[in-house]
Design a protein around this motif. Structure first.
Motif, short mmCIF file in Angstrom:
data_model
loop_
_atom_site.label_atom_id
_atom_site.label_comp_id
_atom_site.label_asym_id
_atom_site.label_seq_id
_atom_site.Cartn_x
_atom_site.Cartn_y
_atom_site.Cartn_z
N UNK A 153 0.87 -1.12 -0.12
CA UNK A 153 -0.07 -0.02 0.01
C UNK A 153 0.72 1.25 -0.01
N UNK A 154 1.01 1.89 -1.08
CA UNK A 154 1.76 3.15 -1.12
C UNK A 154 1.03 4.28 -0.51
N UNK A 155 1.55 5.08 0.23
CA UNK A 155 0.87 6.36 1.03
C UNK A 155 1.64 7.28 0.77
N UNK A 156 1.62 8.33 -0.23
CA UNK A 156 2.31 9.62 -0.36
C UNK A 156 2.65 10.27 0.92
N UNK A 157 3.79 10.98 1.16
CA UNK A 157 3.97 11.76 2.57
C UNK A 157 3.00 12.55 2.99
N UNK A 158 2.74 13.41 1.87
CA UNK A 158 1.69 14.36 2.30
C UNK A 158 0.17 13.82 2.53
N UNK A 159 -0.05 12.63 2.21
CA UNK A 159 -1.42 11.96 2.42
C UNK A 159 -1.24 11.13 3.69
N UNK A 160 -0.28 11.00 4.51
CA UNK A 160 -0.11 10.13 5.53
C UNK A 160 -1.30 10.28 6.62
N UNK A 161 -1.37 11.29 6.86
CA UNK A 161 -2.59 11.68 7.96
C UNK A 161 -4.01 11.19 7.45
N UNK A 162 -4.02 11.49 6.24
CA UNK A 162 -5.48 11.01 5.64
C UNK A 162 -5.65 9.35 5.30
N UNK A 163 -4.52 8.83 4.74
CA UNK A 163 -4.84 7.65 4.03
C UNK A 163 -4.00 6.54 4.82
N UNK A 164 -3.12 6.99 5.79
CA UNK A 164 -2.50 5.81 6.51
C UNK A 164 -3.31 4.68 7.19
N UNK A 165 -4.30 5.28 7.74
CA UNK A 165 -5.18 4.32 8.76
C UNK A 165 -5.83 3.44 7.80
N UNK A 166 -6.36 3.93 6.69
CA UNK A 166 -7.13 3.00 5.77
C UNK A 166 -6.08 1.82 5.10
N UNK A 167 -5.13 2.44 4.78
CA UNK A 167 -4.10 1.27 4.19
C UNK A 167 -3.66 0.49 5.25
N UNK A 168 -3.27 0.81 6.57
CA UNK A 168 -2.92 -0.27 7.39
C UNK A 168 -4.12 -1.28 7.71
N UNK A 169 -5.22 -0.69 7.80
CA UNK A 169 -6.64 -1.63 8.08
C UNK A 169 -6.61 -2.49 7.11
N UNK A 170 -6.62 -1.88 5.96
CA UNK A 170 -6.72 -2.98 4.63
C UNK A 170 -5.70 -4.07 4.79
N UNK A 171 -4.54 -3.91 5.13
CA UNK A 171 -3.40 -4.92 5.20
C UNK A 171 -3.92 -6.02 6.42
N UNK A 172 -4.25 -5.34 7.56
CA UNK A 172 -4.39 -6.06 8.48
C UNK A 172 -5.83 -6.96 8.38
N UNK A 173 -6.59 -6.60 7.84
CA UNK A 173 -7.87 -7.42 7.47
C UNK A 173 -7.64 -8.36 6.47
N UNK A 174 -6.61 -8.40 5.72
CA UNK A 174 -6.40 -9.31 4.35
C UNK A 174 -5.96 -10.72 5.29
N UNK A 175 -6.77 -11.52 5.01
CA UNK A 175 -6.37 -12.83 5.64
C UNK A 175 -5.19 -13.64 4.99
N UNK A 176 -4.82 -13.41 3.90
CA UNK A 176 -3.56 -13.72 3.47
C UNK A 176 -2.28 -13.24 3.91
N UNK A 177 -2.27 -12.02 4.56
CA UNK A 177 -1.19 -11.54 4.97
C UNK A 177 -0.76 -11.92 6.53
N UNK A 178 0.73 -12.61 6.47
CA UNK A 178 0.98 -12.98 7.83
C UNK A 178 2.08 -12.05 8.34
#
Length: 106
Positions: A26-51
């Motif tokens: 999940x790429x998150x531009x430096x200027x978007x970290x405050x807005x998009x980082x939560x969504x990006x991290x939640x997305x990978x944490x919720x992915x059952x294939x990710x260990x």
């Protein structure tokens, strides 16, 4: 059993992992970290294939309290932070949390 590695962070941070063969990122531009980082991290944490989730240590500061707590207590997937102020104590705690024992115990 989840076996995929996911990387979350800036394009510069994820580039090396992508070249090494990591397909989930999940790429998150430096200027978007405050807005998009939560969504990006939640997305990978919720992915059952990710260990394993790899993040830059400094990005933890930009997470909301809820997502940060989830990252800090996650057992599966294991969240590993790299760079910045990461010291051997932090890595030791991450390993201990992941496998349940302290390998460096004296």
């Amino acid at each position: 059993m989840s076996q995929e590695i996911a990387v979350v962070g800036s394009p510069d941070f994820t580039a090396g992992f992508r070249l090494a063969g990591v397909r989930r990122f999940e790429n998150v531009q430096d200027g978007e970290r405050a807005e998009r980082l939560d969504d990006a991290v939640t997305s990978v944490l919720d992915d059952a294939g990710v260990g394993i989730v790899v993040m830059h240590d400094e990005d933890i500061e930009y997470l909301s309290r809820t997502v940060r707590q989830r990252v800090e207590t996650s057992v599966e997937p294991v969240v590993v932070t790299l760079g910045g102020g990461t010291g051997s104590g932090n890595l030791r705690e991450q390993i201990k949390r992941a496998i349940g024992i302290d390998l460096m115990e004296e």
